[in-house]
Enzyme design. Structure first.
Site, mmCIF file in Angstrom:
data_model
loop_
_atom_site.group_PDB
_atom_site.id
_atom_site.type_symbol
_atom_site.label_atom_id
_atom_site.label_comp_id
_atom_site.label_asym_id
_atom_site.label_seq_id
_atom_site.Cartn_x
_atom_site.Cartn_y
_atom_site.Cartn_z
ATOM 1 N N GLY A 8 -41.485 7.289 -5.303
ATOM 2 C CA GLY A 8 -41.780 7.003 -6.701
ATOM 3 C C GLY A 8 -41.228 5.632 -7.037
ATOM 4 N N GLU A 50 -42.372 21.589 -10.484
ATOM 5 C CA GLU A 50 -42.984 22.520 -9.542
ATOM 6 C C GLU A 50 -43.494 21.722 -8.343
ATOM 7 O OE1 GLU A 50 -46.928 24.177 -10.612
ATOM 8 O OE2 GLU A 50 -46.784 22.889 -12.370
ATOM 9 N N TYR A 51 -43.582 22.368 -7.195
ATOM 10 C CA TYR A 51 -44.003 21.679 -5.972
ATOM 11 C C TYR A 51 -45.506 21.821 -5.773
ATOM 12 C CZ TYR A 51 -44.224 20.016 -1.231
ATOM 13 O OH TYR A 51 -44.556 19.297 -0.117
ATOM 14 N N PHE A 103 -38.830 4.910 -9.029
ATOM 15 C CA PHE A 103 -37.378 4.873 -9.219
ATOM 16 C C PHE A 103 -36.590 5.389 -8.018
ATOM 17 C CE2 PHE A 103 -39.263 5.119 -13.434
ATOM 18 C CZ PHE A 103 -38.649 4.047 -14.058
ATOM 19 N N ASP A 120 -53.197 6.552 -17.878
ATOM 20 C CA ASP A 120 -53.279 6.228 -16.451
ATOM 21 C C ASP A 120 -53.868 7.411 -15.685
ATOM 22 O OD1 ASP A 120 -53.040 4.738 -14.178
ATOM 23 O OD2 ASP A 120 -50.881 4.973 -13.948
ATOM 24 N N VAL A 128 -39.243 10.832 -3.640
ATOM 25 C CA VAL A 128 -39.672 12.138 -4.132
ATOM 26 C C VAL A 128 -39.497 13.087 -2.947
ATOM 27 C CG1 VAL A 128 -41.549 13.480 -5.126
ATOM 28 C CG2 VAL A 128 -41.359 11.049 -5.649
ATOM 29 N N ASN A 152 -50.286 20.089 -1.779
ATOM 30 C CA ASN A 152 -51.291 19.178 -1.223
ATOM 31 C C ASN A 152 -51.187 17.739 -1.719
ATOM 32 O OD1 ASN A 152 -52.757 20.686 0.715
ATOM 33 N ND2 ASN A 152 -53.507 21.952 -0.951
HETATM 34 P P1 AMP Z 1 -44.986 9.738 -8.509
HETATM 35 O O1 AMP Z 1 -43.782 8.894 -8.643
HETATM 36 O O2 AMP Z 1 -45.046 10.840 -9.500
HETATM 37 O O3 AMP Z 1 -46.245 8.942 -8.430
HETATM 38 O O4 AMP Z 1 -44.837 10.471 -7.077
HETATM 39 C C1 AMP Z 1 -44.943 9.771 -5.860
HETATM 40 C C2 AMP Z 1 -45.514 10.692 -4.793
HETATM 41 O O5 AMP Z 1 -44.674 11.799 -4.575
HETATM 42 C C3 AMP Z 1 -46.870 11.288 -5.178
HETATM 43 O O6 AMP Z 1 -47.931 10.445 -4.842
HETATM 44 C C4 AMP Z 1 -46.897 12.567 -4.381
HETATM 45 O O7 AMP Z 1 -47.323 12.315 -3.071
HETATM 46 C C5 AMP Z 1 -45.431 12.975 -4.361
HETATM 47 N N1 AMP Z 1 -45.161 13.932 -5.446
HETATM 48 C C6 AMP Z 1 -44.803 13.677 -6.714
HETATM 49 N N2 AMP Z 1 -44.640 14.797 -7.404
HETATM 50 C C7 AMP Z 1 -44.903 15.810 -6.569
HETATM 51 C C8 AMP Z 1 -44.940 17.236 -6.707
HETATM 52 N N3 AMP Z 1 -44.653 17.827 -7.862
HETATM 53 N N4 AMP Z 1 -45.261 17.959 -5.628
HETATM 54 C C9 AMP Z 1 -45.555 17.357 -4.470
HETATM 55 N N5 AMP Z 1 -45.556 16.046 -4.278
HETATM 56 C C10 AMP Z 1 -45.235 15.258 -5.311
#
Ligand code: AMP
Length: 937
Positions: free
Chosen positions: A584, A654-655, A586, A700, A589, A658
């Site tokens: 992410g 939540e996880y 910051f 977005d 993840v 995919n």
């Molecule tokens: P984000 O910062 O929210 O864009 O998250 C970066 C990446 O982490 C995403 O593109 C996903 O591949 C993974 N990710 C984020 N949130 C989840 C989640 N709740 N469950 C599974 N993978 C996640």
């Protein structure tokens, strides 16, 4: 009566075993060159004596004589030979070649030393090999060892010699064992039996015994000695030895039972008289009969039951996704009738599967010896896809409030909705009336208030859910009573009281609402970044009373207060991090597990804030949790909580197994049915409807910001304020300085930052396109500037390959220039619901359909009928890259166009390979239309 199996007494054995050196061997050979080193070869791990003079002369007569072997008390002597023998046909250019050798013996009373006279020896037998080896076996290092046993005797002298005569074979003698059999001295039941050497191996030898001291003989004790090889005697008694049952042989030292051959086994409870058996082969001809979410599996008995009747079947259920090895065990909810394991019949019924889901069933056959066999599973597999099914019954109904003439109820969604629940039917009637007259109510929510009921009356009620597949089963009958007429005040008085109370409550509520609105307005006006602000009524919709409104965390003076208002603080000790799944803005993840006290452990995603952050970064990071924590919808990623009181700071959600939708679709290119894709899109639209109802504008929305779980449920994610666009690698700076994901953003939001739910609808149209093209990049490699220009001029993305016309029309509707003409998310949800309910409407693809029946709007804002000829088009195409791909052009003749070469595409500015295929396909389509005159696409 006893039967004693004779034991083997070795007179001499393993004469050529690996320990025996050439010197110790002391055998003599003739012609007398001694046993030379050349005669000892290594075959695999064994040393052997080799005769192989096939190249030397056509007359071979080579002898090898053993040392003198004392006879002791033996009468019959057994000679066991192990040897390998070369296949004559496999030896090139031989002078002489035999595939046998001879075994001789000579009885003497004393050791004659090295004196050897060929003619003194008597032939025991000619020994031939059951299996000979070839050059190829040597190459493959395969040792085809033969074992032959010969019986000699009865012997009378004190000892004997054995001799091997080679007359031109290529043989390696690996082991020679010489033994005789005897039933040794034994004491049984107070009777002693002497050493007995059987003279004849073929029959029972009676042995007379005598009583031990201080015991009295009533009947002469008898025992039997000897079972010949291949026979056994399991118990005492004057019975004959039995032949070893099929697939077994006698252990030569023991004849009370026979051992199983290789790959054959005996179950613990099998009698020794039973044949040895092996595991069954796989069941055959599995067939499946699917009925909505259940399936009946039937199969045929295995071709080979392994020689047993106790065959049982086990069924393993796996839930599968498209792609290689994308299966996992079915969850506990799936039921097998009568059961999954230990089936004795060749059929099973599997119920409570999920609708529209792929399953693989593996049916394995086992018998009682399977556990002893090497672990190669023998199974037959069948793969099925379940049909659409009605929802399961509502099981949990709760009474919330009752009064004299009303009752409020709520219930839980059925355990297996098997699709999207459209509404619930609530049927109720007076218990006394026995269903002769009843009332039916429909509710979209999982609660209802029934009014106009009689006081002090018992009612019965049933609820059932409805999806596109129809009504599910009715709940059991739920009984309730209205309150009795117990108030002393008259009904007139009670109405007055009711009105007075309601008015007071209404006035208080109004005051509270006015206070909240005014205070929020004041805070809102104080904000330093009006541009970044979410409008509380962002999409211009009137907020529905009772629907929660999104609160912008920036309106809080202290943002950490917002976090704690909307997000639960979690103890870091409740969180276990498993692995990193993404990056992410910051920090990393991760996936992991969250175990809250007295709750089940769940899988979670954990976003961490990397060390060394600034206070602003911490605020921005946590603002996502403040936003997410306000939402509660199945298509919005759910926040479990935050960790702010210890480091690292974390957001726990939540996880989603995919990951992001764009990557997921690219990975599973062309693997889903249109219904599955529409199901995903419906979920996204439903989540977006919820957000727009809450007054939240996402800004977005893109496939990369949608997450997909293991049930293919799509959930909107990536909430934030400034970070929405800072974080997104797709976001580019516009001329006005803001960072915007150009390809996904509506023109008015690019031009003057007019972000509304209507601009989210535009982005939804792009997501729709991304989904239908399995994660293709919108506008492919066009530059952002070209995209802005093309869109502004009215050009739109062409339909993805095999895209249903209705869905392409929906895209075009979302891409209306005038945002007021775009559909609302509520309408999008209802359109998609209709499509799911009527899948045949998805059969016509955009490339073959004439313009589909208009769903919302007449046409795109572009005058797409203005080009009529090829010349017009090419002319216009020259002025705008990819014009062909984005315009709704029609042609009087497109033959030439369909044959357009890569060179031609280059001419019109399309240089990449990706879209070219699609352009050709969309242009080829136009050719079809042209037969009926110009048709706008
Ligand atoms: P984000 O910062 O929210 O864009 O998250 C970066 C990446 O982490 C995403 O593109 C996903 O591949 C993974 N990710 C984020 N949130 C989840 C989640 N709740 N469950 C599974 N993978 C996640």
């Amino acid at each position: 009566d006893y039967c004693l199996a004779p034991v083997l007494i070795y007179l001499s054995f393993n004469l050529l075993d690996s320990k025996a050196s050439q010197g110790e061997l002391g055998w003599i050979s003739s012609p007398s060159h001694g046993v030379s080193a050349a005669d000892l070869i290594h075959i695999s791990y064994l040393r052997a004596h080799l005769f192989c003079r096939v190249m030397n002369s056509s007359h071979q007569n080579n002898w090898l004589r053993t040392n003198w072997i004392p006879r002791y008390s033996a009468q019959k002597i057994y000679v066991e030979l192990k040897f390998t023998l070369r296949d004559c046909n496999s030896i090139p250019m031989v002078l002489t070649c035999k595939e046998t050798f001879n075994l001789h013996y000579l009885e003497t009373d004393e050791d004659q030393g090295s004196k050897f006279r060929e003619h003194q020896f008597s032939k025991i037998d000619t020994i031939a090999a059951d299996e000979s080896f070839t050059q190829m076996d040597l190459g493959d290092r395969i040792l085809k060892l033969n074992t032959e046993v010969r019986e000699v005797g009865p012997m009378t002298k004190k000892g004997f010699y054995l001799a091997f005569q080679d007359v031109g074979a290529c043989v390696a003698l690996v082991s020679v064992r010489v033994y005789f059999k005897k039933c040794p001295f034994t004491v049984r039941n107070l009777a002693m039996f002497p050493d007995t050497v059987p003279t004849d191996s073929q029959s029972l030898v009676e042995v007379r015994g005598s009583c031990v001291n201080n015991s009295r003989e009533e009947d002469q004790p008898k025992m039997y000695c000897t079972c010949r090889p291949g026979f056994y005697k399991a118990s005492s008694g004057n019975v004959k030895c039995s032949k070893c049952p099929p697939h077994s042989y006698t252990h030569q030292e023991e004849a009370v039972h026979c051992d199983c051959e290789r790959n054959y086994f005996r179950a613990e409870e099998d009698p020794v008289s039973m044949a040895c058996s092996r595991p069954p082969s796989a069941p055959r001809n599995v067939i499946s009969a699917i009925n909505e979410t259940s399936v009946i599996l039937d199969w045929n008995w295995p071709a080979d039951s392994g020689g047993r009747k106790d065959v049982i079947f086990n069924v393993v259920c796996k839930r599968c996704w498209p792609g290689p090895r994308q299966c996992e065990p079915c969850l506990g909810a799936v039921r097998f009738l009568p059961r999954a394991t230990g089936l004795t019949n060749t059929t099973v019924t599997v119920v409570d599967l999920l609708a529209h889901t792929n399953y693989t069933f593996e049916i394995e056959a086992q018998n009682r010896v399977s556990s002893q066999a090497p672990t190669i599973r023998q199974y037959a597999a069948v793969t099925i896809t379940t049909n659409q099914a009605a929802p399961s019954a509502v099981t949990v109904i709760r009474k919330d409030r009752t009064s004299r003439n009303s009752i409020s109820l709520s219930w839980m969604e059925p355990e297996r909705p098997n699709g999207i629940i459209l509404d619930y039917e609530v049927k109720y009637y007076e218990k006394q009336e026995q269903e002769t007259s009843y009332t039916i109510l429909r509710s979209k929510a999982t609660n209802v208030t029934l009014n106009g009921l009689k006081p002090d009356t018992t009612y019965l009620l049933q609820i059932r859910a409805r999806t596109a597949a129809g009504y599910g089963g009715s709940s059991r009958k739920f009984e309730f009573e209205t309150s009795p007429d117990s108030f002393s005040i008259s009904s007139e008085n009670s109405q007055v009281v009711l009105i007075a109370v309601s008015s007071a409550v209404a006035i208080i509520l109004l005051a509270v609402v006015i206070y909240i609105v005014i205070s929020r307005f004041c805070r809102y006006s104080k904000s330093k970044h009006p541009d970044e602000k979410r409008l509380p009524f962002g999409n211009g919709h009137l907020r529905l009373p009772g629907i929660k409104t999104y609160v912008d965390p920036h309106t809080y003076e202290d943002p950490s207060q917002a976090v704690h208002e909307f997000a639960k603080e979690l103890e870091a000790s409740c969180i276990a991090i498993d692995k990193v799944v993404g990056a992410g803005e910051f920090g990393e993840v991760c996936s992991g597990r969250l175990k809250l006290p007295s709750k089940k452990e769940i899988c979670v995603a954990i976003k961490t804030l990397k060390a060394g952050y600034t206070e602003k970064q911490r605020r921005d990071f946590l603002s996502e949790a403040s936003i997410m924590g306000q939402f509660d919808h199945p298509n919005i990623i759910r926040l479990e909580g935050v960790v702010t009181r210890s480091k690292p700071v974390m957001i726990v959600t939540e996880y989603m197994e995919n990951g992001s939708l764009d990557g997921f679709l690219r990975k599973h290119d062309a693997q889903f049915t249109v219904i599955q894709l529409v199901g995903m899109l419906r979920g996204i639209a439903s989540g977006m409807k919820y957000l727009s109802d809450m007054g939240y504008v996402h800004r977005d929305l893109a496939a990369r910001n949608i997450l997909v779980n293991s049930n293919l449920v799509c959930k909107v994610s990536d909430f934030g304020l400034s970070r929405v666009l800072e974080d997104d690698p797709e976001a580019a700076y516009t001329t006005r300085g803001g960072k915007i994901p150009i390809r996904w953003t509506a023109p008015e939001a690019i031009a003057y930052r007019k972000f509304t739910s209507a601009s989210d609808v535009w982005s939804y149209g792009i997501v729709l396109w991304e989904v239908m093209s399995y994660g293709e990049r919108p506008y492919w490699e066009m530059s952002n500037q070209d995209v802005i220009k093309a869109v502004d001029e009215g050009y739109r993305l062409p339909p993805p390959m095999e895209c249903p016309a209705t869905l392409y029309q929906l895209m075009l509707d979302c891409w209306q220039k005038d945002r007021n003409n775009r559909p609302k998310f509520e309408q999008i949800v209802s359109i998609l619901d209709k499509l799911i309910r009527n899948p045949s409407s998805l059969k016509i693809t955009a490339s073959t359909a004439s313009r589909p029946v208009n769903l919302l709007l007449d046409r795109t804002s572009t005058d797409i009928t203005s080009f009529h000829t090829m010349g017009d088009w090419l002319e216009s195409a020259r002025t705008l890259p990819c014009k062909d791909a984005f315009s709704g052009v029609s042609y009087s003749s497109c033959d030439t166009l369909a044959k357009t070469s890569a060179e031609d595409f280059k001419k019109v500015g399309v240089t990449i390979v990706g879209p070219q295929k699609k352009i050709v396909s969309s242009l080829t389509t136009l050719e079809t239309h042209s037969k009926n005159g110009p048709v706008p696409v």
